[in-house]
Design an enzyme around this catalytic site. Sequence first.
Site, PDB file in Angstrom:
ATOM      1  N   HIS A 375      46.342 -10.407  32.124  1.00 17.68           N
ATOM      2  CA  HIS A 375      46.850  -9.040  32.059  1.00 17.68           C
ATOM      3  C   HIS A 375      47.466  -8.626  33.392  1.00 17.68           C
ATOM      4  O   HIS A 375      48.596  -8.124  33.452  1.00 17.68           O
ATOM      5  CB  HIS A 375      45.706  -8.083  31.691  1.00 17.68           C
ATOM      6  CG  HIS A 375      46.060  -6.642  31.723  1.00 17.68           C
ATOM      7  ND1 HIS A 375      46.282  -5.899  30.583  1.00 17.68           N
ATOM      8  CD2 HIS A 375      46.221  -5.771  32.757  1.00 17.68           C
ATOM      9  CE1 HIS A 375      46.582  -4.650  30.919  1.00 17.68           C
ATOM     10  NE2 HIS A 375      46.542  -4.557  32.237  1.00 17.68           N
ATOM     11  N   GLU A 376      46.723  -8.842  34.478  1.00 25.63           N
ATOM     12  CA  GLU A 376      47.220  -8.411  35.797  1.00 25.63           C
ATOM     13  C   GLU A 376      48.444  -9.222  36.216  1.00 25.63           C
ATOM     14  O   GLU A 376      49.402  -8.686  36.778  1.00 25.63           O
ATOM     15  CB  GLU A 376      46.112  -8.532  36.851  1.00 25.63           C
ATOM     16  CG  GLU A 376      44.870  -7.702  36.566  1.00 25.63           C
ATOM     17  CD  GLU A 376      45.179  -6.240  36.281  1.00 25.63           C
ATOM     18  OE1 GLU A 376      46.214  -5.723  36.733  1.00 25.63           O
ATOM     19  OE2 GLU A 376      44.380  -5.604  35.572  1.00 25.63           O
ATOM     20  N   HIS A 379      51.601  -8.059  34.653  1.00 18.77           N
ATOM     21  CA  HIS A 379      52.216  -6.938  35.379  1.00 18.77           C
ATOM     22  C   HIS A 379      53.182  -7.470  36.442  1.00 18.77           C
ATOM     23  O   HIS A 379      54.238  -6.882  36.686  1.00 18.77           O
ATOM     24  CB  HIS A 379      51.142  -6.083  36.071  1.00 18.77           C
ATOM     25  CG  HIS A 379      50.488  -5.087  35.165  1.00 18.77           C
ATOM     26  ND1 HIS A 379      51.197  -4.205  34.381  1.00 18.77           N
ATOM     27  CD2 HIS A 379      49.175  -4.814  34.938  1.00 18.77           C
ATOM     28  CE1 HIS A 379      50.351  -3.431  33.710  1.00 18.77           C
ATOM     29  NE2 HIS A 379      49.120  -3.788  34.031  1.00 18.77           N
ATOM     30  N   TYR A 390      56.230   3.046  35.328  1.00 19.21           N
ATOM     31  CA  TYR A 390      54.823   3.164  34.951  1.00 19.21           C
ATOM     32  C   TYR A 390      54.448   4.599  34.582  1.00 19.21           C
ATOM     33  O   TYR A 390      53.525   5.183  35.139  1.00 19.21           O
ATOM     34  CB  TYR A 390      53.942   2.634  36.088  1.00 19.21           C
ATOM     35  CG  TYR A 390      52.588   2.189  35.625  1.00 19.21           C
ATOM     36  CD1 TYR A 390      52.452   1.112  34.759  1.00 19.21           C
ATOM     37  CD2 TYR A 390      51.440   2.839  36.043  1.00 19.21           C
ATOM     38  CE1 TYR A 390      51.198   0.691  34.331  1.00 19.21           C
ATOM     39  CE2 TYR A 390      50.181   2.434  35.621  1.00 19.21           C
ATOM     40  CZ  TYR A 390      50.077   1.362  34.758  1.00 19.21           C
ATOM     41  OH  TYR A 390      48.826   0.947  34.343  1.00 19.21           O
ATOM     42  N   GLU A 399      51.972  -1.672  29.989  1.00 16.47           N
ATOM     43  CA  GLU A 399      50.585  -2.033  29.700  1.00 16.47           C
ATOM     44  C   GLU A 399      50.483  -2.913  28.456  1.00 16.47           C
ATOM     45  O   GLU A 399      49.687  -3.849  28.416  1.00 16.47           O
ATOM     46  CB  GLU A 399      49.748  -0.767  29.518  1.00 16.47           C
ATOM     47  CG  GLU A 399      49.286  -0.146  30.816  1.00 16.47           C
ATOM     48  CD  GLU A 399      48.384  -1.081  31.609  1.00 16.47           C
ATOM     49  OE1 GLU A 399      47.502  -1.726  31.015  1.00 16.47           O
ATOM     50  OE2 GLU A 399      48.571  -1.159  32.833  1.00 16.47           O
ATOM     51  N   ASP A 473      46.422   9.722  32.583  1.00 15.99           N
ATOM     52  CA  ASP A 473      46.790   8.327  32.294  1.00 15.99           C
ATOM     53  C   ASP A 473      48.299   8.109  32.403  1.00 15.99           C
ATOM     54  O   ASP A 473      48.895   7.358  31.629  1.00 15.99           O
ATOM     55  CB  ASP A 473      46.279   7.948  30.902  1.00 15.99           C
ATOM     56  CG  ASP A 473      46.433   6.469  30.590  1.00 15.99           C
ATOM     57  OD1 ASP A 473      46.360   5.651  31.534  1.00 15.99           O
ATOM     58  OD2 ASP A 473      46.633   6.131  29.411  1.00 15.99           O
ATOM     59  N   HIS A 478      47.837   3.675  29.033  1.00 12.85           N
ATOM     60  CA  HIS A 478      46.808   2.792  28.490  1.00 12.85           C
ATOM     61  C   HIS A 478      46.373   3.185  27.092  1.00 12.85           C
ATOM     62  O   HIS A 478      45.610   2.459  26.460  1.00 12.85           O
ATOM     63  CB  HIS A 478      45.569   2.800  29.386  1.00 12.85           C
ATOM     64  CG  HIS A 478      45.802   2.199  30.719  1.00 12.85           C
ATOM     65  ND1 HIS A 478      46.236   2.918  31.806  1.00 12.85           N
ATOM     66  CD2 HIS A 478      45.670   0.917  31.156  1.00 12.85           C
ATOM     67  CE1 HIS A 478      46.369   2.129  32.838  1.00 12.85           C
ATOM     68  NE2 HIS A 478      46.044   0.908  32.476  1.00 12.85           N
TER      69      HIS A 478
END
Length: 554
Positions: A375-376, A379, A390, A399, A473, A478
């Site tokens: 996931h990271e 990005h 973002y 995301e 958020d 997210h």
Amino acid sequence: MKKRLITPIVLSTALIAATLPQGQALAVQPQDLTAAQTKSIKQWNEKANVPLFVKEKHAVKRLAATPNDALNYLQEKKSTLNMKNPKANLKVKKVEKDDLGMTHVRFNQTNNGILVEGSEIIVHYNKNNEITSVNGSYHQAAEETDINLSPQLSSSNAVEKAKSAVKAPEKLTYAPTSELVIYPFEGKNHLTYKVNVNFLGEAPGNWFVFIDAKTGEVVDQYNAIMHAEDIKTQTGSGIGVLGEHRLLHISQTKEPNEGTMFQMADYSHEGLEGILTYDYSNNRLEIFKDKDAAFHSDFDRPAVDAHYNSEKVYEYYLNEHGRNSLDDEGMPIQSVVHYGNNYNNAFWNGTYMVYGDGDGEFMIPLSAGLDVAAHEMAHGVTSNSANLLYRFQSGALNEAFSDIFGALIDDENWELGEDIMAPAAKESGRESLRSLSDPSKYPVKADYVPYGNGDGMYPSHMDEFYDLPGNLDNGGVHINSSIINHAAYLTAQEIGREKLGKIYYRALTTYLTSLSDFSDARQAIIQSAEDLYGAGSEEAAAAAGGFDSVGITE
């Protein structure tokens, strides 16, 4: 043997972390913003740019797939595209040729040489040098603006004002950057310095601050926290957080006052600058090392998993998509472990992945999850391709692509973060962070409930979309991402994981731009499926069907 110099990690842009509802990890909005910051974000006009997706019914034969030819085509089509003078106002950003033989020419919009923030146009050629489509976004008002484009404020003064606005610490490991841009905001075009200020600490930040180049006032701001010796790489071993035995690529060095040391520094991959893992337990970054090539202590375990999982994700992108690291140019893959105190999160900061150790009650060390690492690192791929803003729908896409590739790379199921949940979380019914197959199995944070349909669960359909303001958020990055997640899951049920990955990767790296929204994503993903498998193919139908099923129909 290649000479390598291990140096302290370079701190740079884009921290993507935060507090998640009920301890949920992987980068929710960091901390609450001030009233002024909230007002600023609410007034951002995310639709200031006009989205474009022009698809030629019959491919237009051209002499060559070049920037000049693409500009000539845009000039010819300027009325259709609602552009006044493309030749004067578009600047070549990049020319890419892909494995299908297609060429993609990217342009940034400018006015008298000054970039218009967020505007990007892509002209797509097939292998026969025929133009098949044009997409992106263009700001018509910025093309015709009559604002004075001569700044009265210096770049250095703008940086100081930006640092003050975000309360940056006095000492920054990485120098802020500043760029003069035209920034569409509140119905007007502003000449601003776009300043990026990045720092770690108790409240890590990757702030983008837009400073008026005439008055010095803050026009807008947001936190994008999303996340010498000869050295010979050799094989070491370690035990991961959950007890798995890992084989690791590490390096042996001789250091003053310490003698022979073994470092988590892997230089075994040709064309890659290295896979490096760092320790932040003393609030400063140091390469993770030991006097033994076996990293078996409890303290070592988060680093073992971070190092091992980074290599797994690197190999996925290389083997499945021919991508050499996150930037496709061999940039080092760097991880940081033991960050924060009882920190239930992980994030990407534009240069490296950062993992907390969890609080032991809701989460264990987050590097334990292969899908968390994936996931990271996704990005990072996004930052170096579509660079999705973002906030709001573009941020939710950012995301979603990370969640989707997390689930594709850790392919045991369609859950995200199931390996990092601690016993108390599981006892409460929280067995993972998010579910792509059944998003509504988990509740959102209480503050978010009034902005949805009242059910208070993660959405699976546009009927359940959360119209969150920018201070919650980042406008739902997210939360609303789960709609795209579910569309991808439904498509995968028809065509499988491998084809889904190829289609979504192509859309991310070929068609999407920084301000793309859910509708743009639908078009990009269907077009990518047609590129790969043909118009009218089962794969293209499945791509469209996934979006149809979640209410994104155009």
